[in-house]
Design a protein around this motif. Sequence first.
Motif, PDB file in Angstrom:
ATOM      1  N   TYR A  18       0.877  -1.176   0.000  1.00 21.57           N
ATOM      2  CA  TYR A  18       0.000   0.000   0.000  1.00 21.57           C
ATOM      3  C   TYR A  18       0.910   1.220   0.000  1.00 21.57           C
ATOM      4  O   TYR A  18       2.121   1.099   0.269  1.00 21.57           O
ATOM      5  CB  TYR A  18      -0.939   0.020   1.218  1.00 21.57           C
ATOM      6  CG  TYR A  18      -0.242  -0.104   2.543  1.00 21.57           C
ATOM      7  CD1 TYR A  18       0.288   0.992   3.211  1.00 21.57           C
ATOM      8  CD2 TYR A  18      -0.083  -1.357   3.134  1.00 21.57           C
ATOM      9  CE1 TYR A  18       0.944   0.862   4.424  1.00 21.57           C
ATOM     10  CE2 TYR A  18       0.576  -1.500   4.347  1.00 21.57           C
ATOM     11  CZ  TYR A  18       1.086  -0.385   4.981  1.00 21.57           C
ATOM     12  OH  TYR A  18       1.748  -0.529   6.178  1.00 21.57           O
ATOM     13  N   ASP A 104      -5.124  -1.406  -0.486  1.00 26.67           N
ATOM     14  CA  ASP A 104      -4.074  -2.270   0.082  1.00 26.67           C
ATOM     15  C   ASP A 104      -4.078  -3.614  -0.646  1.00 26.67           C
ATOM     16  O   ASP A 104      -5.053  -4.380  -0.551  1.00 26.67           O
ATOM     17  CB  ASP A 104      -4.323  -2.472   1.588  1.00 26.67           C
ATOM     18  CG  ASP A 104      -3.166  -3.201   2.262  1.00 26.67           C
ATOM     19  OD1 ASP A 104      -2.390  -3.873   1.556  1.00 26.67           O
ATOM     20  OD2 ASP A 104      -3.042  -3.084   3.496  1.00 26.67           O
ATOM     21  N   ASN A 295      -8.221  -2.094   4.452  1.00 22.63           N
ATOM     22  CA  ASN A 295      -8.430  -0.792   3.803  1.00 22.63           C
ATOM     23  C   ASN A 295      -8.858   0.220   4.863  1.00 22.63           C
ATOM     24  O   ASN A 295      -9.873   0.025   5.525  1.00 22.63           O
ATOM     25  CB  ASN A 295      -9.536  -0.884   2.743  1.00 22.63           C
ATOM     26  CG  ASN A 295      -9.165  -1.807   1.606  1.00 22.63           C
ATOM     27  OD1 ASN A 295      -8.017  -1.842   1.174  1.00 22.63           O
ATOM     28  ND2 ASN A 295     -10.133  -2.570   1.116  1.00 22.63           N
ATOM     29  N   LYS A 299      -5.265   4.840   3.967  1.00 19.84           N
ATOM     30  CA  LYS A 299      -4.786   4.147   2.759  1.00 19.84           C
ATOM     31  C   LYS A 299      -5.623   4.536   1.539  1.00 19.84           C
ATOM     32  O   LYS A 299      -5.116   4.638   0.429  1.00 19.84           O
ATOM     33  CB  LYS A 299      -4.832   2.624   2.966  1.00 19.84           C
ATOM     34  CG  LYS A 299      -3.763   2.103   3.902  1.00 19.84           C
ATOM     35  CD  LYS A 299      -3.913   0.591   4.054  1.00 19.84           C
ATOM     36  CE  LYS A 299      -3.044   0.046   5.166  1.00 19.84           C
ATOM     37  NZ  LYS A 299      -3.442  -1.311   5.565  1.00 19.84           N
ATOM     38  N   CYS A 303      -4.050   6.183  -1.717  1.00 20.98           N
ATOM     39  CA  CYS A 303      -4.283   5.429  -2.952  1.00 20.98           C
ATOM     40  C   CYS A 303      -4.819   6.363  -4.052  1.00 20.98           C
ATOM     41  O   CYS A 303      -4.332   6.364  -5.182  1.00 20.98           O
ATOM     42  CB  CYS A 303      -5.278   4.313  -2.609  1.00 20.98           C
ATOM     43  SG  CYS A 303      -5.982   3.441  -3.990  1.00 20.98           S
TER      44      CYS A 303
END
Length: 332
Positions: A18, A104, A295, A299, A303
């Motif tokens: 991640y 992730d 998740n 994250k 992301c």
Amino acid sequence: MEKNTQHTDSFSLLTKGYVDAPIPKGIDLAQEIIRLKKEKNAVLLAHYYQENVIQDLADFLGDSLYLAKAAATVDADVIVFAGVHFMAETAKIINPTKKVLLPDLNAGCSLADSCPPNDFAAFKALYPNAIVVTYINCSAEIKALSDIVCTSSNAVRIIESIPKNQQIIFAPDKNLGRYLIKETGRDMILWDGSCIVHEAFSFDKIVSLAQEHPKAKFIAHPESESQVLDIAHYIGSTSGLLKFVQEDDATTFIVATEAGILHEMKKKAPNKTFIPAPVSDDTCACSECAFMKLNTLEKLYLCLKHELPEIVLDDTLIKAAKSPIDRMLELS
Ligand code: 13P
Ligand code: SF4
């Protein structure tokens, strides 16, 4: 030259699976996620097992079938999938021209992991005349070895669409498979896989809890063991369970599936009471899927900001895994 630098940057950011980068102090993550979605023409697809705050930010919130259908129709440039790996992979297979992100990459699934492609190919070879129906909770490689995919929402319909004299292999979930054998009267060959979350429910504790709440209805996801399903008032996918609690007259429900679904149940039926079904092991939060819960809001923000990690699949694999999914979507 610039490309190489970008690759190096991605690699160093993603050593843990991640994006591992600092988050500016004091920022409102939810507001930033909303802003980044707009800026990047991205949509957020989230499963009911995600953290409440992620569910609340989703553009599409639902079960596996609903999310697969959403992935097929969205026209955004980027799909961020708040779910587990096989779900994001399915979105990429369905819509290969989109950039598909998973906050992730470690968000796997015990059920998908219980079916390694080489072992499954050998198993399939033992029954050369069988049609292979696979539950969507499996890897792209397993999908590529299948004739048709199903989810818990449409599995009965898919099995019933297959001619009665046709031999069927069903993988990877033996509990869902046994349930389908009961529902459809079909004698299927089952792969021996299961979900650690749904197998953790304790039959004895559910019986005691039901005795304490005699008016409560007990509802369960079909990934649960047969003994548990045998005493359920209703069995269904996450969206099926959600619909049932809204339409049924009961006001209290004991719910045997991942506890994340309770968030939407409480929103949709605020005057009703929902009790997570008890698990055998008192020392853990076993009714939570540890993979789904990898998740986090942090994250998810990173992301979207870095557009990483991205789901990348080989074109040949996409092609092979797409036909059984397309067959499912045609029948759904
Ligand atoms: P649903 O399709 O019912 O949401 O199931 C997904 C899942 O992973 C159940 O464990
Ligand atoms: Fe997989 Fe079970 Fe988690 Fe669903 S709840 S994603 S089947 S491990």
